[in-house]
Scaffold this motif. Structure first.
Motif, PDB file in Angstrom:
ATOM      1  N   UNK A  12      96.227  72.636  13.938  1.00  0.00           N
ATOM      2  CA  UNK A  12      97.397  73.505  14.020  1.00  0.00           C
ATOM      3  C   UNK A  12      97.206  74.757  13.170  1.00  0.00           C
ATOM      4  N   UNK A  13      97.815  75.859  13.632  1.00  0.00           N
ATOM      5  CA  UNK A  13      97.704  77.129  12.902  1.00  0.00           C
ATOM      6  C   UNK A  13      98.154  77.023  11.445  1.00  0.00           C
ATOM      7  N   UNK A  14      99.100  76.103  11.176  1.00  0.00           N
ATOM      8  CA  UNK A  14      99.658  75.994   9.827  1.00  0.00           C
ATOM      9  C   UNK A  14      98.652  75.500   8.798  1.00  0.00           C
ATOM     10  N   UNK A  15      97.526  74.956   9.255  1.00  0.00           N
ATOM     11  CA  UNK A  15      96.511  74.512   8.292  1.00  0.00           C
ATOM     12  C   UNK A  15      95.647  75.675   7.796  1.00  0.00           C
ATOM     13  N   UNK A  16      95.805  76.846   8.428  1.00  0.00           N
ATOM     14  CA  UNK A  16      94.884  77.948   8.139  1.00  0.00           C
ATOM     15  C   UNK A  16      95.593  79.091   7.429  1.00  0.00           C
ATOM     16  N   UNK A  56      90.794  81.048   6.603  1.00  0.00           N
ATOM     17  CA  UNK A  56      90.233  79.949   5.824  1.00  0.00           C
ATOM     18  C   UNK A  56      91.020  78.683   6.133  1.00  0.00           C
ATOM     19  N   UNK A  57      90.305  77.585   6.200  1.00  0.00           N
ATOM     20  CA  UNK A  57      90.929  76.314   6.566  1.00  0.00           C
ATOM     21  C   UNK A  57      91.471  75.647   5.298  1.00  0.00           C
ATOM     22  N   UNK A  58      92.506  76.254   4.743  1.00  0.00           N
ATOM     23  CA  UNK A  58      93.039  75.854   3.441  1.00  0.00           C
ATOM     24  C   UNK A  58      93.459  74.396   3.371  1.00  0.00           C
ATOM     25  N   UNK A  59      94.185  73.930   4.403  1.00  0.00           N
ATOM     26  CA  UNK A  59      94.710  72.568   4.365  1.00  0.00           C
ATOM     27  C   UNK A  59      93.756  71.598   5.060  1.00  0.00           C
ATOM     28  N   UNK A  60      92.495  72.022   5.210  1.00  0.00           N
ATOM     29  CA  UNK A  60      91.496  71.145   5.816  1.00  0.00           C
ATOM     30  C   UNK A  60      90.256  71.135   4.947  1.00  0.00           C
TER      31      UNK A  60
END
Lengths: 87, 417
Positions: A12-16, A56-60
């Protein structure tokens, strides 16, 4: 909108987190001069079509991604690891 | 076309068949003294002030769609002068004063309503910051007063003051702030400019900017070439594409900002309320709809529609601040394309091309600036010199680092505002 992270798969977009235009991957030399730094920091082509950008895949996995996306339709054309594109 | 009480009455009794168009619909002439690219609020305001303040009427406004069809028709209509930094402070103060005389100036009801804006305070630090801002506003000659919790409760009794995340401690009250009828602003400026002799040309897209030896000579359009001594680019939302026709790259990234309106309700919100902790703000239109919005979607976009995560975020903020809003049904939502500049402030300046001028970078605050943007851009186009309130809004301030106006103190860098 969803992005396919090369490491984690489609997420999902919210992870980035959005970093901005991919011009930021081409950092000028410290002595490159004022015009080169102005280009790098401020001036943008800002197209209404395909744009190369960095997320950046902040939440991943935390990886920086170079994404090619149509900013009018949000169609994702490609997602690559920024570190591989840089090398 | 003019309105009067008698005209409304007689038209009402005779089937409304006698109303005429507000402005002429001319074909373009081969040459003008000044061509403005963009028939939105700012372009139409520029045309009005060029004609009225400077006597320049050999002017054309070129619009690729219809007049006022861009962001002036897609915003949340808020008018305020609560900026802090030198440059922005005097400019928005100038703009609010123009708003206060606008209806007399245009002889047009733009429904300017100074209902007051309240920025809510949720922490001691935020209160200190708002006291400083209120002092700056007063120092500029505008108004700003601090309310304690009881003062806010008296005006806004329906808010959830004891919410667990951000209890409300007070607010910054800007009494002269408020709203206006956004479309009427565009129509009033358009009618005035057209009546004074400016040609407003719709369905006329600029396809090229003609530059010879560093001097602008005119534009190519879908209605043929038009020569011009001066060209003003005033196309926020598409600034980068217009400037690219002159070989320029601007310090702009385009982002989408969403807004929402509910079904019409009886009067319940008398002011404009901002809830900074939730990136949320709300007011009630004169038709009764609750008009509200939040933050940018936070990635580059030219799509005039937003993404669902932001809709969810705005809905959460709304429910946290005033739970009663859960009873209202959202009628529609929309997005506007924002010219985001690195420091969050706008640009009105000459370019390196002689005779070519630029007005862009309004971020998410262009509507309240409409009169002053037109007034100061007209001054620059007519005299060649910046108006005293826009001397700091230079195109080269990012390159030189001089005169950055970073209102939020987040840094002069893209994607931080």
């Amino acid at each position: 909108m969803r992005l396919r992270c090369p490491i984690c798969g489609e997420r999902d977009r919210r992870e980035f987190y959005y970093q901005g235009a991919a011009v930021m991957l081409d950092r000028p030399a410290p002595d490159a001069g004022e015009a080169a730094w102005d280009n790098y920091l401020h001036l943008r082509e800002n197209p209404a079509g395909d744009l190369e950008e960095v997320w950046s895949h902040d939440a991943g996995c935390g990886a920086w991604l170079k994404v090619t996306r149509n900013v009018s339709t949000h169609e994702i054309k490609s997602v690559e690891l920024a570190r591989e594109v840089k090398q | 076309m003019r309105f009067s009480g008698l005209k409304v009455l007689t038209e009402g009794l005779t089937g409304n068949k006698g109303w005429g168009p507000h402005w002429r619909n001319p074909e373009p002439k081969p040459e003008y003294d000044i061509v403005l690219i963009g028939g939105g609020g700012h372009g139409l305001a520029t045309a009005h002030y060029l004609a009225k303040e400077h006597g320049l009427t050999n002017v054309a406004v070129l619009e690729k769609g219809y007049l006022g069809g861009g962001n002036v028709g897609r915003n949340t209509t808020i008018v305020r002068a609560n900026y802090m930094l030198p440059g922005n402070s005097e400019f928005y103060s100038h703009s609010l004063k123009l708003w206060e005389g606008l209806e007399e100036d245009l002889n047009y009801n733009v429904m300017h309503s100074q209902r007051g804006i309240i920025n809510l305070v949720h922490s001691d630090g935020q209160r200190d910051a708002f006291v400083r801002r209120a002092n700056s506003m007063c120092g500029q000659g505008d108004d700003g007063a601090m309310l304690d919790r009881a003062g806010v409760e008296k005006l806004l009794p329906f808010l959830d003051f004891e919410q667990t995340r951000f209890p409300i401690y007070g607010g910054l009250y800007h009494k002269r702030g408020g709203t206006a009828r956004h479309d009427a602003v565009a129509w009033g400026f358009a009618r005035s400019a057209s009546d004074r002799g400016v040609d407003l040309i719709q369905q006329c897209e600029v396809t090229g900017i003609h530059v010879e030896n560093g001097v602008v000579k005119g534009v190519q359009t879908t209605k043929g070439p038009i020569r011009a001594k001066k060209v003003g680019m005033v196309a926020a939302g598409r600034s980068s594409q217009v400037a690219a026709m002159a070989g320029m790259r601007l310090p702009i990234e385009s982002h989408v900002l969403q807004a929402f309106v509910t079904e019409g309700l009886k009067p319940c919100i008398d002011h404009v309320i901002t809830y900074g902790m939730g990136h949320f703000y709300i007011s009630q239109s004169d038709k009764g709809g609750l008009v509200f919005g939040g933050d940018l979607d936070m990635y580059a976009s030219y799509a005039s529609r937003g993404n669902l995560p932001l809709v969810e975020h705005v809905a959460e903020a709304a429910m946290t601040l005033m739970p009663a809003i859960g009873k209202a049904k959202v009628l529609r939502s929309w997005g506007g394309v924002m010219d985001m500049s690195p420091d969050g402030s706008f640009i009105i300046d000459k370019t390196d091309i002689d005779g070519l001028f630029v007005n862009c970078g309004w971020c998410y605050g262009g509507f309240k600036a409409t009169p002053a943007s037109g007034h100061t851009f007209a001054h620059l186009l007519a005299t060649g010199n910046p108006h005293p309130t826009t001397v700091r809004h230079r195109l080269d301030r990012f390159r030189t680092g001089r005169g950055i106006m970073d209102e939020e103190a987040t840094g002069s860098q893209h994607n931080l505002h």
